[in-house]
Design an enzyme around this catalytic site. Structure first.
Site, PDB file in Angstrom:
ATOM      1  N   LYS A  77       0.782  -1.343   0.098  1.00 21.00           N
ATOM      2  CA  LYS A  77       0.164   0.085   0.013  1.00 21.00           C
ATOM      3  C   LYS A  77       0.894   1.141  -0.154  1.00 21.00           C
ATOM      4  O   LYS A  77       1.923   1.133   0.836  1.00 21.00           O
ATOM      5  CB  LYS A  77      -1.078   0.063   1.086  1.00 21.00           C
ATOM      6  CG  LYS A  77      -2.023   1.125   1.251  1.00 21.00           C
ATOM      7  CD  LYS A  77      -2.786   0.856   2.344  1.00 21.00           C
ATOM      8  CE  LYS A  77      -3.820   1.942   2.667  1.00 21.00           C
ATOM      9  NZ  LYS A  77      -4.778   1.988   3.908  1.00 21.00           N
ATOM     10  N   SER A 152      -9.523   1.654   2.770  1.00 14.63           N
ATOM     11  CA  SER A 152      -8.906   2.486   1.910  1.00 14.63           C
ATOM     12  C   SER A 152      -7.784   1.655   1.285  1.00 14.63           C
ATOM     13  O   SER A 152      -6.856   2.021   0.397  1.00 14.63           O
ATOM     14  CB  SER A 152      -8.127   3.516   2.678  1.00 14.63           C
ATOM     15  OG  SER A 152      -7.245   3.041   3.609  1.00 14.63           O
ATOM     16  N   SER A 176      -9.918  -0.617   7.111  1.00 13.62           N
ATOM     17  CA  SER A 176      -9.427  -0.670   5.576  1.00 13.62           C
ATOM     18  C   SER A 176      -8.725  -1.981   5.136  1.00 13.62           C
ATOM     19  O   SER A 176      -8.433  -1.654   3.920  1.00 13.62           O
ATOM     20  CB  SER A 176      -8.351   0.675   5.710  1.00 13.62           C
ATOM     21  OG  SER A 176      -9.038   1.772   5.618  1.00 13.62           O
TER      22      SER A 176
HETATM   23  N1  GLN Z   1     -13.038   4.232   6.425  1.00 13.30           N
HETATM   24  C1  GLN Z   1     -12.250   4.385   7.692  1.00 13.30           C
HETATM   25  C2  GLN Z   1     -11.882   5.967   7.416  1.00 13.30           C
HETATM   26  O1  GLN Z   1     -12.069   6.534   6.461  1.00 13.30           O
HETATM   27  C3  GLN Z   1     -11.032   3.809   7.897  1.00 13.30           C
HETATM   28  C4  GLN Z   1      -9.998   3.844   7.056  1.00 13.30           C
HETATM   29  C5  GLN Z   1      -8.929   3.270   7.487  1.00 13.30           C
HETATM   30  O2  GLN Z   1      -8.939   2.082   8.055  1.00 13.30           O
HETATM   31  N2  GLN Z   1      -7.784   3.603   6.953  1.00 13.30           N
HETATM   32  O3  GLN Z   1     -11.236   6.368   8.460  1.00 13.30           O
END
Ligand code: GLN
Length: 484
Positions: A77, A152, A176
């Site tokens: 990532k 994400s 994410s």
């Molecule tokens: N969807 C969550 C957020 O927007 C989690 C994001 C993540 O785990 N990096 O914060």
């Protein structure tokens, strides 16, 4: 599509039926063919990958030792630092950043001889649930390219699902890794907070962030976790605990296993088909000798509110360093120093990141701190207490990963609240610091993957991985692959 398992690839590489160079070339070709459509990779490093593959092949031939991931193609990532390669966080702010060092997990991958193919698309600074806010544009779901990959770590999930890599690393602050794994039909795991060093992970919300593995099955997931876990003194929250050999203990039978289901996770807003697939999974477990028990997680209804206050507060502090002077994009036109900060940050960050910085700054400001940030911390403790009570009566908790299968690109992009509410089942795990995993548990009538979430007590990855692996012995959902 034929997507070989990690175990198959390892045995082919070991027997000499396949060289690391051949495997790397196959995957680079696949990336060249498919990435234009899927947008999973944001940068590819063919030279580095082939050089590494050749070195592994050479060592194998001369009988020198090779690591546990020797020759396996992996993607990372793009919020995890890899020396001298772009690490952008999907943001204009870091578009030209090339880290002078490797993250701890990248050092571990190198030590185990994984072949790193490149960097995978995230939401900007990992803030999002759809991989749509990256400057590189949205990642597309290989099961239906009009749909989101989740986020994400959308690039990571798609790269595994579409066979562009065998393994991938993601980060999970509030779901994410698990939610994109669920949307793309692969396995994704968030380890216990502190299990994997965050050194070299660009921070979003430091008390929640955790790096974790994605793979086509639980064996691959366990192997990658084994290789990246372990104490690192450069991360003060890294736990000094032993790393079990998870791949060797996956075959524990389910008989006697107590599975908890929380009514709160089968609530209003849960898609009927998702619910059905999860209930089918519970039946499969029961048929193998596990028992299912009701547990209560009464504070989970406050999880979204608490999470977004805490995550945004921490983000507002973590992202303060990107000022155009110490770090990040610097505006060309500006007046005085304050204006340089404003212009640089104004140009460098996208609108979702700005929204969160503003929310977090507000929640931390004098006069509001007690009402918002401190209150959220108290709720966080209650949520952790709910889990502790539940784990007195059950070994794992099962439920959905997300309320719906993959939604359409654009569907929630202009409705942040709708986007945030989709995180309802995953964020409590992070608030409580627990390990959680998503394993494929079915397809909808429209052929979209559904994930089953399993959560376990802190540091009990052993049990979590066993249960997930046993589920794969009972069903074949993890073998389903998209037609691209
Ligand atoms: N969807 C969550 C957020 O927007 C989690 C994001 C993540 O785990 N990096 O914060």
């Amino acid at each position: 599509m034929n997507r070989p398992s990690t175990r198959d690839l390892i045995s082919q590489l070991n027997s000499g039926a396949l060289t690391a160079r051949q495997l790397t070339e196959t995957h680079l070709d696949r990336i060249a063919t498919l990435n234009g459509r899927l947008n999973a990779f944001v940068s590819v490093d063919p030279d580095g990958a082939l050089q590494q593959a050749d070195d592994i092949d050479r060592r194998r031939q001369t009988g020198e030792p090779v690591g546990r991931l020797a020759g396996l193609p992996i993607g990372i990532k793009d919020n995890i630092c890899q020396k001298d390669l772009p690490t952008t966080c999907g943001s204009r702010m870091l578009q030209n950043f090339r880290p002078p060092y490797d993250a701890h997990v990248v050092e571990r991958l190198r030590a185990e001889d994984a072949v790193i193919l490149g960097k995978l698309n995230p939401d900007e600074f990992a803030m999002g649930s759809s991989t749509e806010t990256s400057i590189f544009g949205p990642t597309r779901n290989p099961w239906d390219q009009t749909r989101s990959a989740g986020g994400s770590s959308g690039g990571s999930a798609v790269a595994v699902a579409a066979g562009l890599v065998n393994l991938a690393l993601g980060s999970d602050t509030g779901g994410s890794i698990r939610q994109p794994a669920s949307f793309c039909g692969v396995v994704g795991m968030k380890p216990t907070y502190g299990r994997v060093s965050r050194y070299g992970l660009i921070a979003y919300a430091s008390s929640l962030d955790q790096i974790g593995p994605l793979a086509g099955d639980v064996y691959g997931t366990s192997l990658l976790l084994e290789c990246i876990a372990g104490h690192d003194r450069r991360d003060s929250t890294s736990l000094d605990v032993e790393t079990p050999a998870w791949t060797t203990t996956l075959d524990q039978p389910l008989k006697g296993l107590r599975i908890g289901i929380a009514d709160e996770y089968f609530s209003q807003g849960l898609d009927g088909e998702v619910e059905q697939r999860v209930r089918d999974a519970l039946k499969a477990f029961e048929s193998a000798g596990a028992t299912v028990h009701s547990v209560s997680l009464p504070h989970s209804k406050y999880a979204v509110a608490a999470y977004y206050l805490i995550a945004c507060s921490e983000a507002s502090s973590n992202l303060a360093r990107f000022d155009g002077i110490h770090y990040g994009h610097r505006a060309e036109k500006f007046g005085d120093l304050a204006d340089l900060y404003c212009q640089s940050r104004g140009e460098g960050f996208g609108s979702e990141v700005k929204r969160r910085i503003m929310l977090g700054t507000y929640a931390l400001s004098a006069g509001y701190y007690d009402a918002y940030y401190l209150k959220a911390l108290k709720v966080r403790r209650r949520i952790a207490d709910d889990f502790a009570a539940a784990f007195k009566i059950v070994d794992v908790i099962a439920g959905p990963v997300a309320p719906t299968p993959a939604f359409r690109l654009g569907e929630k992009l202009n409705d942040p609240l709708a986007m945030y509410l989709g995180d309802i089942y995953t964020i409590s795990t992070n608030l409580a610091g627990l390990p959680g995993i998503s394993v494929p548990c079915g397809l909808t009538a429209g052929k979209l993957p559904v994930g089953l979430q399993l959560q376990a007590p802190a540091l009990n990855e052993t049990r979590l991985l066993q249960v997930a692996h046993q589920f794969q012995q009972l069903t074949a959902w993890h073998l389903e692959t998209p037609k691209i």
